[in-house]
Motif scaffolding. Structure first.
Motif, short mmCIF file in Angstrom:
data_model
loop_
_atom_site.label_atom_id
_atom_site.label_comp_id
_atom_site.label_asym_id
_atom_site.label_seq_id
_atom_site.Cartn_x
_atom_site.Cartn_y
_atom_site.Cartn_z
N SER A 28 0.92 -1.04 -0.04
CA SER A 28 -0.10 -0.14 -0.03
C SER A 28 0.67 1.16 0.16
O SER A 28 2.07 1.32 0.21
CB SER A 28 -0.83 -0.01 1.14
OG SER A 28 -0.25 0.14 2.45
N ASP A 29 0.26 2.26 -0.21
CA ASP A 29 1.03 3.62 -0.40
C ASP A 29 1.45 3.82 1.08
O ASP A 29 2.71 4.57 1.11
CB ASP A 29 0.15 4.67 -0.62
CG ASP A 29 -0.12 4.73 -2.26
OD1 ASP A 29 0.57 4.08 -3.08
OD2 ASP A 29 -1.35 5.49 -2.64
N GLU A 30 0.95 3.76 2.16
CA GLU A 30 1.39 3.91 3.50
C GLU A 30 2.73 3.14 4.05
O GLU A 30 3.67 3.31 4.26
CB GLU A 30 0.30 3.67 4.49
CG GLU A 30 -0.91 4.54 4.63
CD GLU A 30 -2.06 4.05 3.40
OE1 GLU A 30 -2.01 3.02 3.10
OE2 GLU A 30 -2.53 5.05 2.90
N GLU A 31 2.59 1.59 3.27
CA GLU A 31 3.72 0.70 3.62
C GLU A 31 4.93 1.27 2.77
O GLU A 31 6.05 1.20 3.13
CB GLU A 31 3.36 -0.59 3.10
CG GLU A 31 2.30 -1.24 4.29
CD GLU A 31 1.74 -2.53 3.53
OE1 GLU A 31 1.65 -3.67 4.45
OE2 GLU A 31 1.62 -2.55 2.30
N GLN A 32 4.80 1.72 1.63
CA GLN A 32 5.87 2.25 0.89
C GLN A 32 6.36 3.62 1.67
O GLN A 32 7.68 3.65 1.32
CB GLN A 32 5.36 2.73 -0.65
CG GLN A 32 5.15 1.30 -1.55
CD GLN A 32 4.89 1.69 -3.02
OE1 GLN A 32 4.85 2.88 -3.41
NE2 GLN A 32 4.68 0.35 -3.72
#
Length: 197
Positions: free
Chosen positions: A139-143
């Motif tokens: 996800s964008d948050e994980e990246q």
């Protein structure tokens, strides 16, 4: 000139390459509008060459020898063949700070050992492909977690580079001052010797 490398001599051609080139030129003269299907054309050239006499083949061998002489002469004048890629790596200071990694690179360094241990038969390319797929599935948050770590490392890198560059200038200034002092001392010593005579 070779593609991509300025001023690099064109590669040497084999006797067979000269033969195929000659066949292609003959084909274009006889059938200028007919496009060449390379696979079929190559097969016909190969069959034709098998039926040629040694004397006929010798003509192409001579052309290849002459081209090898040309190539060797041009390469001797060319120069940068030795030493690999010809990049600026030779000029790099080993004491210079290393470039900071990207978020993706940090992710890869964390997960590469896990992928290699669970899939020991994977090639380097397959491991890289798998890492790319895993990164794209985050996800964008994980990246963003990895990108934030990379941003902190980049700040540190930029600070280290600034320190490195300022230290280099200081060292250069010190070196120049020391050299000037040494030169002045030597001149003074010479003058004293002249006075003693």
């Amino acid at each position: 000139m070779a593609k991509g490398v300025p001023n690099k001599p064109k590669g040497k051609m084999s006797a067979y390459a000269f033969f195929v080139q000659t066949c292609h030129e003959e084909h274009k003269m006889k059938n200028p509008e007919v496009p060449v299907n390379f696979a079929g054309f190559s097969k016909k050239c190969s069959e034709r060459r098998k039926t040629m006499s040694s004397k006929e083949k010798g003509k192409f061998d001579e052309m290849a020898k002459a081209d090898k002489v040309r190539y060797d002469r041009e390469m001797k004048d060319y120069g940068p063949a030795k030493g690999g890629g010809g990049g600026d790596d030779d000029d790099e200071d080993p004491n210079a700070p290393n470039q900071s990694p990207s978020g993706f690179f940090l992710f890869c360094s964390e997960f590469r050992p896990k992928i290699k241990s669970t899939n020991p038969g994977l090639s380097i390319g397959d491991v890289a492909k798998k890492l790319g797929e895993m990164w794209n599935n985050l996800s964008d948050e994980e990246q963003q977690l990895y990108n934030n770590k990379a941003a902190k490392l980049k700040e540190k890198y930029e600070k280290d580079v600034a320190d490195y560059k300022s230290k280099g200038r200081v060292d250069d200034a010190k070196r120049a001052a020391a050299k000037a002092t040494t030169a002045a001392q030597e001149k003074e010593d010479e003058e004293e010797e002249d006075d003693d005579k």
